[in-house]
Write a protein that holds these residues in place. Structure first.
Motif, PDB file in Angstrom:
ATOM      1  N   TRP A 122       1.287  -1.228  -0.130  1.00  0.00           N
ATOM      2  CA  TRP A 122       0.101   0.087  -0.069  1.00  0.00           C
ATOM      3  C   TRP A 122       1.035   1.143   0.065  1.00  0.00           C
ATOM      4  O   TRP A 122       0.493   2.708  -0.261  1.00  0.00           O
ATOM      5  CB  TRP A 122      -0.959   0.036   0.931  1.00  0.00           C
ATOM      6  CG  TRP A 122      -2.511  -1.217   1.581  1.00  0.00           C
ATOM      7  CD1 TRP A 122      -2.146  -2.509   0.599  1.00  0.00           C
ATOM      8  CD2 TRP A 122      -3.020  -1.501   3.019  1.00  0.00           C
ATOM      9  NE1 TRP A 122      -3.308  -2.945   1.044  1.00  0.00           N
ATOM     10  CE2 TRP A 122      -3.143  -2.581   2.038  1.00  0.00           C
ATOM     11  CE3 TRP A 122      -3.141  -1.056   3.562  1.00  0.00           C
ATOM     12  CZ2 TRP A 122      -4.828  -2.879   3.059  1.00  0.00           C
ATOM     13  CZ3 TRP A 122      -3.909  -1.744   4.355  1.00  0.00           C
ATOM     14  CH2 TRP A 122      -4.550  -3.183   4.528  1.00  0.00           C
ATOM     15  N   LEU A 123       2.177   1.253   0.675  1.00  0.00           N
ATOM     16  CA  LEU A 123       3.247   2.236   0.426  1.00  0.00           C
ATOM     17  C   LEU A 123       3.922   2.525  -0.391  1.00  0.00           C
ATOM     18  O   LEU A 123       4.975   2.490  -0.793  1.00  0.00           O
ATOM     19  CB  LEU A 123       3.538   1.745   1.577  1.00  0.00           C
ATOM     20  CG  LEU A 123       3.177   2.608   2.788  1.00  0.00           C
ATOM     21  CD1 LEU A 123       4.925   2.431   4.038  1.00  0.00           C
ATOM     22  CD2 LEU A 123       3.894   3.943   3.621  1.00  0.00           C
ATOM     23  N   GLN A 124       3.296   3.283  -1.263  1.00  0.00           N
ATOM     24  CA  GLN A 124       3.604   3.423  -2.493  1.00  0.00           C
ATOM     25  C   GLN A 124       3.717   4.629  -3.179  1.00  0.00           C
ATOM     26  O   GLN A 124       4.211   4.642  -4.364  1.00  0.00           O
ATOM     27  CB  GLN A 124       3.094   2.413  -3.980  1.00  0.00           C
ATOM     28  CG  GLN A 124       1.180   2.842  -3.839  1.00  0.00           C
ATOM     29  CD  GLN A 124       0.986   1.586  -4.542  1.00  0.00           C
ATOM     30  OE1 GLN A 124       1.511   1.350  -6.182  1.00  0.00           O
ATOM     31  NE2 GLN A 124      -0.239   1.120  -4.861  1.00  0.00           N
ATOM     32  N   ASN A 125       3.056   5.706  -2.439  1.00  0.00           N
ATOM     33  CA  ASN A 125       3.030   7.046  -2.274  1.00  0.00           C
ATOM     34  C   ASN A 125       3.102   7.825  -1.494  1.00  0.00           C
ATOM     35  O   ASN A 125       2.354   7.790  -0.469  1.00  0.00           O
ATOM     36  CB  ASN A 125       2.019   7.231  -4.257  1.00  0.00           C
ATOM     37  CG  ASN A 125       0.469   6.642  -3.182  1.00  0.00           C
ATOM     38  OD1 ASN A 125       0.308   6.804  -2.652  1.00  0.00           O
ATOM     39  ND2 ASN A 125      -0.356   6.152  -4.398  1.00  0.00           N
ATOM     40  N   ASP A 126       3.045   9.417  -1.695  1.00  0.00           N
ATOM     41  CA  ASP A 126       3.199   9.869  -0.936  1.00  0.00           C
ATOM     42  C   ASP A 126       1.538   9.933   0.204  1.00  0.00           C
ATOM     43  O   ASP A 126       1.779  10.198   1.258  1.00  0.00           O
ATOM     44  CB  ASP A 126       3.503  11.588  -1.091  1.00  0.00           C
ATOM     45  CG  ASP A 126       4.963  11.603  -1.676  1.00  0.00           C
ATOM     46  OD1 ASP A 126       5.439  10.716  -1.183  1.00  0.00           O
ATOM     47  OD2 ASP A 126       5.312  12.791  -2.079  1.00  0.00           O
TER      48      ASP A 126
END
Length: 457
Positions: free
Chosen positions: A152-156
């Motif tokens: 899920w942590l793939q963008n700001d």
């Protein structure tokens, strides 16, 4: 004890409360497959459930009951956390691959080794059932991190959601305990007048509260000035500090102070404004209200105030006992005295005492690699100033909880609020470093393409 946990899980699923939790959880899973914020909300609920625990010791046979529904939630705290973890694992199976490849940083891999050694020793000399339950639980946590949260942590935007998920879990803890505290204070302060909330002791309450401070600071700083969210996050941060003081935990106060110092390590002006704002609030109350009235109405017990002023050593004996256990069994640790390992008031000494050098060395590597992550993030924040607060959140979370790990054994747990928060901060750090590497590589390739135009003509 293991059967008691399994019985609790079955009892929870057989109650209307358990069925409601499962139904709501499955609904959130369906929503989360289409909307990422719903997935982070499910993680917030799991973190909060992991903080629930019933006080029980030889001095506390039956704790004072809490108000509805806190009493029911606390009674089924761990089974509730397991149910929510299972839902997160299901959601992780549904998550598609992304551009990221370096999801689990080295410190998490080291903790996996330590947990593996703990399970192996318990299988050999302790309870096989407990070892299997621990292995499945921690394995579920790691799978959820690797295949779920890490992807899920793939963008700001998702970085912001990850910080908000920890803050929301802390907000639920604060709001529900404020409800209990306002109506019946004794039920959450019966332990020597110190606040323990819906946890099992004041030290755990302090860990839960202090672990959320970096995320509250990030959300406060990232909100636009004079906007309502900034006011909300600021008020919740003040509530965290207030209840942290009520715990009477010097360790918790040290973790909280470390968080603030690390967060504003290169921004003295912001640190000064924060201290000044708190000082103005304190001066206002002292000037316009009678100090005795403020103290009596604030809920601060005299034992809490005395504890902060006291220099009494409350951990020396436990630390000395673990150190002696390590010296007597330096290679593989002390033999088990029951069906599972017993941990004292330090993650590091507990690892050395129970596992010897075999377990202590991976812990040392974990600590060293965590410090390297903090150093890399600090360099990143200087190269990319727009990532300062994101980097500061991970630095403050990792650094402050490493400080706390010297006083509590939460790094050796398998599903607790503080451990989940620490692992999330490590995931945040890994994302920031990987996205910086990807952007650096892209810039280098773009520069080479511009320098050699003929190759592409």
């Amino acid at each position: 004890m293991n059967k008691s946990f399994i019985d609790q899980l079955i009892a929870l699923l057989a109650t209307p409360y358990g069925l409601i939790v499962v139904a709501i959880g499955l609904l959130i899973v369906i929503l989360a497959s289409r909307s990422r914020p719903a997935g982070w909300m499910l993680f917030s609920l799991c973190c909060f459930a992991a903080s629930l625990n019933t006080p029980q010791s030889r001095w506390i046979r039956v704790p004072p009951p809490l108000l509805f529904p806190l009493q029911q939630m606390r009674s089924f705290g761990r089974p509730l956390a397991i149910v929510l973890l299972v839902l997160l694992v299901i959601l992780a199976f549904m998550t598609k691959d992304t551009w990221r490849r370096w999801i689990l940083p080295t410190p998490i891999k080291c903790l996996i080794v330590v947990q593996g050694l703990t399970v192996f020793k318990t299988l050999l000399y302790g309870s096989v059932e407990f070892a299997l339950i621990s292995a499945v639980t921690f394995g579920g946590v790691i799978f959820m991190l690797r295949m779920g949260l890490g992807k899920w942590l793939q963008n700001d935007e998702n970085f912001h959601l990850s910080a908000r998920s920890i803050a929301i879990a802390g907000s639920i803890f604060i709001l529900l305990n404020t409800y209990q505290y306002a109506i019946s204070r004794y039920a959450v302060t019966f332990h020597q007048g110190r606040f323990l909330g819906t946890t099992d002791n004041p030290q755990q309450a302090a860990l839960v509260l202090s672990a959320t401070i970096p995320c509250f600071l990030f959300l406060f700083q990232s909100s636009s000035i004079w906007k309502f969210p900034k006011f909300i996050w600021g008020m919740l941060l003040i509530a965290v500090i207030y209840f942290l003081f009520l715990t009477g935990s010097r360790m918790g106060f040290l973790i909280g102070l470390s968080s603030i110092l690390l967060f504003y390590r290169n921004n003295g002006g912001a640190w000064f404004r924060l201290v000044l704002g708190l000082a103005v609030v304190a001066v206002f109350f002292i000037t316009f209200l009678d100090p005795a009235t403020v103290i009596s109405s604030s809920g601060v017990d005299s034992t809490v105030r005395d504890r902060f002023a006291s220099g009494q050593d409350t951990r020396g004996a436990a630390w000395n006992g673990m150190w002696q256990g390590f010296k007597n069994n330096p290679l593989f640790g002390a033999p088990l005295e029951s069906d599972r390992m017993g941990y004292g008031e330090s993650s590091w000494l507990s690892a050395g005492s129970n596992l010897g050098l075999v377990g202590f060395i991976p812990m040392l590597i974990m600590g060293w690699e965590s410090l390297k992550l903090m150093w890399q993030l600090d360099r990143l924040s200087k190269r990319q100033p727009h990532y300062f607060f994101q980097s500061s959140t991970a630095i403050a979370g990792i650094g402050s909880l490493l400080v706390g790990s010297f006083f509590e054994p939460f790094l050796l747990g398998n599903i607790t609020f503080v451990l989940l928060a620490f692992l999330t901060y490590l995931l945040m750090a890994a994302y920031l470093i990987e996205v910086d590497r990807a952007r650096t590589y892209y810039m280098q390739m773009t520069t080479q393409a511009i320098a050699q135009p003929g190759v592409y003509q």
